[in-house]
Write a protein that holds these residues in place. Structure first.
Motif, PDB file in Angstrom:
ATOM      1  N   ALA A  54      35.645 -13.274 -13.143  1.00  0.00           N
ATOM      2  CA  ALA A  54      37.118 -13.965 -12.625  1.00  0.00           C
ATOM      3  C   ALA A  54      37.091 -15.240 -12.580  1.00  0.00           C
ATOM      4  CB  ALA A  54      37.530 -13.112 -11.449  1.00  0.00           C
ATOM      5  N   ASP A  55      36.145 -16.078 -12.205  1.00  0.00           N
ATOM      6  CA  ASP A  55      36.416 -17.546 -11.925  1.00  0.00           C
ATOM      7  C   ASP A  55      36.566 -17.931 -13.275  1.00  0.00           C
ATOM      8  OD1 ASP A  55      35.254 -17.320  -9.551  1.00  0.00           O
ATOM      9  OD2 ASP A  55      33.147 -17.905 -10.104  1.00  0.00           O
ATOM     10  N   ASN A  56      36.593 -17.430 -14.559  1.00  0.00           N
ATOM     11  CA  ASN A  56      36.911 -18.115 -15.756  1.00  0.00           C
ATOM     12  C   ASN A  56      38.446 -18.060 -15.994  1.00  0.00           C
ATOM     13  OD1 ASN A  56      34.245 -18.422 -16.885  1.00  0.00           O
ATOM     14  ND2 ASN A  56      33.946 -16.359 -17.308  1.00  0.00           N
ATOM     15  N   PHE A  57      39.040 -17.152 -15.281  1.00  0.00           N
ATOM     16  CA  PHE A  57      40.531 -16.909 -15.227  1.00  0.00           C
ATOM     17  C   PHE A  57      41.260 -17.616 -14.167  1.00  0.00           C
ATOM     18  CE2 PHE A  57      38.688 -13.554 -17.298  1.00  0.00           C
ATOM     19  CZ  PHE A  57      39.352 -13.575 -18.769  1.00  0.00           C
ATOM     20  N   TYR A  58      40.594 -17.635 -12.706  1.00  0.00           N
ATOM     21  CA  TYR A  58      41.516 -18.136 -11.550  1.00  0.00           C
ATOM     22  C   TYR A  58      40.304 -18.122 -10.642  1.00  0.00           C
ATOM     23  CZ  TYR A  58      45.215 -19.362  -8.839  1.00  0.00           C
ATOM     24  OH  TYR A  58      46.257 -20.056  -7.757  1.00  0.00           O
ATOM     25  N   GLN A  59      39.517 -19.344 -10.535  1.00  0.00           N
ATOM     26  CA  GLN A  59      38.664 -19.121  -9.366  1.00  0.00           C
ATOM     27  C   GLN A  59      38.897 -19.652  -8.120  1.00  0.00           C
ATOM     28  OE1 GLN A  59      35.793 -22.931  -8.700  1.00  0.00           O
ATOM     29  NE2 GLN A  59      34.075 -21.477  -9.423  1.00  0.00           N
ATOM     30  N   VAL A  60      38.785 -18.760  -6.984  1.00  0.00           N
ATOM     31  CA  VAL A  60      39.091 -18.869  -5.746  1.00  0.00           C
ATOM     32  C   VAL A  60      37.935 -18.840  -4.713  1.00  0.00           C
ATOM     33  CG1 VAL A  60      40.328 -17.457  -3.596  1.00  0.00           C
ATOM     34  CG2 VAL A  60      41.296 -17.423  -6.090  1.00  0.00           C
ATOM     35  N   ARG A  61      37.978 -19.912  -3.700  1.00  0.00           N
ATOM     36  CA  ARG A  61      36.953 -19.956  -2.670  1.00  0.00           C
ATOM     37  C   ARG A  61      37.885 -20.303  -1.553  1.00  0.00           C
ATOM     38  NH1 ARG A  61      34.649 -18.336  -6.650  1.00  0.00           N
ATOM     39  NH2 ARG A  61      32.562 -18.874  -7.185  1.00  0.00           N
ATOM     40  N   ASP A  62      38.112 -19.302  -0.795  1.00  0.00           N
ATOM     41  CA  ASP A  62      39.048 -19.428   0.475  1.00  0.00           C
ATOM     42  C   ASP A  62      38.327 -19.122   1.690  1.00  0.00           C
ATOM     43  OD1 ASP A  62      41.196 -19.988  -1.555  1.00  0.00           O
ATOM     44  OD2 ASP A  62      42.293 -18.409  -0.986  1.00  0.00           O
ATOM     45  N   THR A  63      38.868 -20.040   2.732  1.00  0.00           N
ATOM     46  CA  THR A  63      38.439 -19.578   3.939  1.00  0.00           C
ATOM     47  C   THR A  63      39.499 -19.752   4.877  1.00  0.00           C
ATOM     48  OG1 THR A  63      36.211 -20.733   3.581  1.00  0.00           O
ATOM     49  CG2 THR A  63      37.026 -20.581   5.914  1.00  0.00           C
ATOM     50  N   LEU A  64      39.718 -18.818   5.866  1.00  0.00           N
ATOM     51  CA  LEU A  64      40.674 -18.548   6.833  1.00  0.00           C
ATOM     52  C   LEU A  64      40.164 -18.574   8.195  1.00  0.00           C
ATOM     53  CD1 LEU A  64      42.247 -17.623   4.353  1.00  0.00           C
ATOM     54  CD2 LEU A  64      43.457 -16.493   5.964  1.00  0.00           C
ATOM     55  N   LEU A  65      40.594 -19.612   9.318  1.00  0.00           N
ATOM     56  CA  LEU A  65      39.803 -19.584  10.546  1.00  0.00           C
ATOM     57  C   LEU A  65      40.822 -19.350  11.593  1.00  0.00           C
ATOM     58  CD1 LEU A  65      37.449 -22.780   9.813  1.00  0.00           C
ATOM     59  CD2 LEU A  65      36.734 -20.208   9.809  1.00  0.00           C
ATOM     60  N   GLY A  66      40.521 -18.668  12.727  1.00  0.00           N
ATOM     61  CA  GLY A  66      41.577 -18.519  13.827  1.00  0.00           C
ATOM     62  C   GLY A  66      40.900 -18.340  14.970  1.00  0.00           C
ATOM     63  N   LYS A  67      41.784 -18.585  16.126  1.00  0.00           N
ATOM     64  CA  LYS A  67      41.273 -18.481  17.383  1.00  0.00           C
ATOM     65  C   LYS A  67      42.283 -17.601  18.076  1.00  0.00           C
ATOM     66  CE  LYS A  67      38.139 -21.997  18.421  1.00  0.00           C
ATOM     67  NZ  LYS A  67      38.017 -23.344  19.283  1.00  0.00           N
ATOM     68  N   ILE A  68      42.291 -16.669  18.940  1.00  0.00           N
ATOM     69  CA  ILE A  68      43.279 -15.658  19.540  1.00  0.00           C
ATOM     70  C   ILE A  68      42.848 -15.685  20.987  1.00  0.00           C
ATOM     71  CG2 ILE A  68      44.496 -13.638  19.643  1.00  0.00           C
ATOM     72  CD1 ILE A  68      43.647 -12.952  16.921  1.00  0.00           C
ATOM     73  N   ARG A  69      43.756 -15.975  21.824  1.00  0.00           N
ATOM     74  CA  ARG A  69      43.418 -15.936  23.413  1.00  0.00           C
ATOM     75  C   ARG A  69      43.432 -14.400  23.653  1.00  0.00           C
ATOM     76  NH1 ARG A  69      48.311 -17.903  26.728  1.00  0.00           N
ATOM     77  NH2 ARG A  69      47.578 -20.072  25.770  1.00  0.00           N
ATOM     78  N   LYS A  70      42.450 -14.143  24.461  1.00  0.00           N
ATOM     79  CA  LYS A  70      42.427 -12.495  24.805  1.00  0.00           C
ATOM     80  C   LYS A  70      43.328 -12.135  25.955  1.00  0.00           C
ATOM     81  CE  LYS A  70      37.254 -12.495  24.311  1.00  0.00           C
ATOM     82  NZ  LYS A  70      36.030 -11.964  24.863  1.00  0.00           N
ATOM     83  N   GLU A  71      43.647 -13.014  26.493  1.00  0.00           N
ATOM     84  CA  GLU A  71      44.737 -12.518  27.758  1.00  0.00           C
ATOM     85  C   GLU A  71      46.313 -12.838  26.960  1.00  0.00           C
ATOM     86  OE1 GLU A  71      46.883 -14.153  31.969  1.00  0.00           O
ATOM     87  OE2 GLU A  71      45.108 -15.191  31.170  1.00  0.00           O
ATOM     88  N   GLY A  72      46.855 -11.750  26.795  1.00  0.00           N
ATOM     89  CA  GLY A  72      48.162 -11.717  26.161  1.00  0.00           C
ATOM     90  C   GLY A  72      48.138 -11.582  24.508  1.00  0.00           C
ATOM     91  N   PHE A  73      46.680 -11.591  24.116  1.00  0.00           N
ATOM     92  CA  PHE A  73      46.514 -11.786  22.672  1.00  0.00           C
ATOM     93  C   PHE A  73      47.499 -12.648  21.948  1.00  0.00           C
ATOM     94  CE2 PHE A  73      45.863  -9.561  18.458  1.00  0.00           C
ATOM     95  CZ  PHE A  73      44.597  -9.741  18.437  1.00  0.00           C
ATOM     96  N   LYS A  74      47.340 -13.816  22.097  1.00  0.00           N
ATOM     97  CA  LYS A  74      48.022 -14.925  21.813  1.00  0.00           C
ATOM     98  C   LYS A  74      47.321 -15.953  20.704  1.00  0.00           C
ATOM     99  CE  LYS A  74      51.338 -15.167  25.538  1.00  0.00           C
ATOM    100  NZ  LYS A  74      52.496 -14.608  24.721  1.00  0.00           N
TER     101      LYS A  74
END
Length: 236
Positions: A54-74
């Motif tokens: 698939a790299d030959n057609f549309y190479q993807v290397r994605d990273t998503l990062l996040g933090k969520i507060r436990k109290e209230g799930f925010k």
């Protein structure tokens, strides 16, 4: 709103991403979703990449990062670092709260063909339940679908890049589904509908199937592409 009070234990979930167009149904990539407990918040990450063919057609290397507060799930922060088809982009959102009001400071970085960085910043505003495209899948897992009556929806706001979208989450029932490894699981079928002000459709709808057990693991996610359909299967 019918939410479960449960928290999340450390986990690593593996997915295979397939592309479907007509009779073509081929594995095109893989993704790993990781959650770790870190004091008073959760640290979450999603790593995705296309397979060599698939790299030959549309190479993807994605990273998503996040933090969520436990109290209230925010959510506290969100980043998407994208290397797609030779292009680089990064979206960063930091959240602040005042009562029910939620503000997101969005910073977008794009690198042009000339190598120059184009940086834009924008203030995003919402109220009540507000998430991004990573934390929303954990919010989805906290909903108590057994007490969510037929036809009822759960509403939330999603900060998506530089957009503010309204999200409607609706459970359309239970179904036994077959995963990519041929195993079968009972799942809730959930529909995501994205709109902006005026109820105008802003993003393609997403169908998700999550396990009916207490873990509420996303088993299958289906979305549309300009040509064909992408499916993300949980691998046991």
């Amino acid at each position: 709103m019918p939410l479960q009070a449960k928290g999340f234990s450390d986990e690593t979930l593996h997915y295979v991403i397939s592309y479907k167009w007509g009779l073509i149904h081929k594995d095109a990539g893989e993704a790993t979703l990781v959650l770790k407990n870190s004091g008073n918040h959760y640290s979450i990450s999603l790593y995705g990449k296309t397979k060599p063919w698939a790299d030959n057609f549309y190479q993807v290397r994605d990273t998503l990062l996040g933090k969520i507060r436990k109290e209230g799930f925010k959510p506290l922060s969100y980043s998407k670092i994208a290397h797609e088809k030779g292009k680089y982009g990064r979206d960063d959102i930091t959240y602040s709260y005042s009562g029910k009001a939620v503000t997101g400071h969005a910073k977008r970085t794009r690198v042009g063909k000339d190598g120059k960085h184009n940086v834009t910043e924008k203030k995003l505003e919402g109220s009540g339940e507000v998430f991004d495209m990573l934390s929303v899948f954990y919010f989805l897992r906290k909903i108590d679908y057994s007490s969510l009556g037929s036809g009822k929806t759960v509403k939330a706001t999603v900060f998506s890049g530089s957009k503010v979208e309204s999200l409607s989450i609706r459970c359309v029932g239970k179904k036994v589904i077959k995963l990519r490894d041929k195993s079968k699981r009972e799942a809730y079928h959930i529909k995501f509908k994205f709109t902006t002000e005026g109820k105008k459709k802003s993003s393609d709808d997403i169908d998700t199937w999550i396990s009916t057990d207490a873990a509420h693991i996303p088993l299958l996610v289906v979305g549309s592409l300009p040509v064909g359909q992408v499916k993300c299967y949980y691998m046991t």
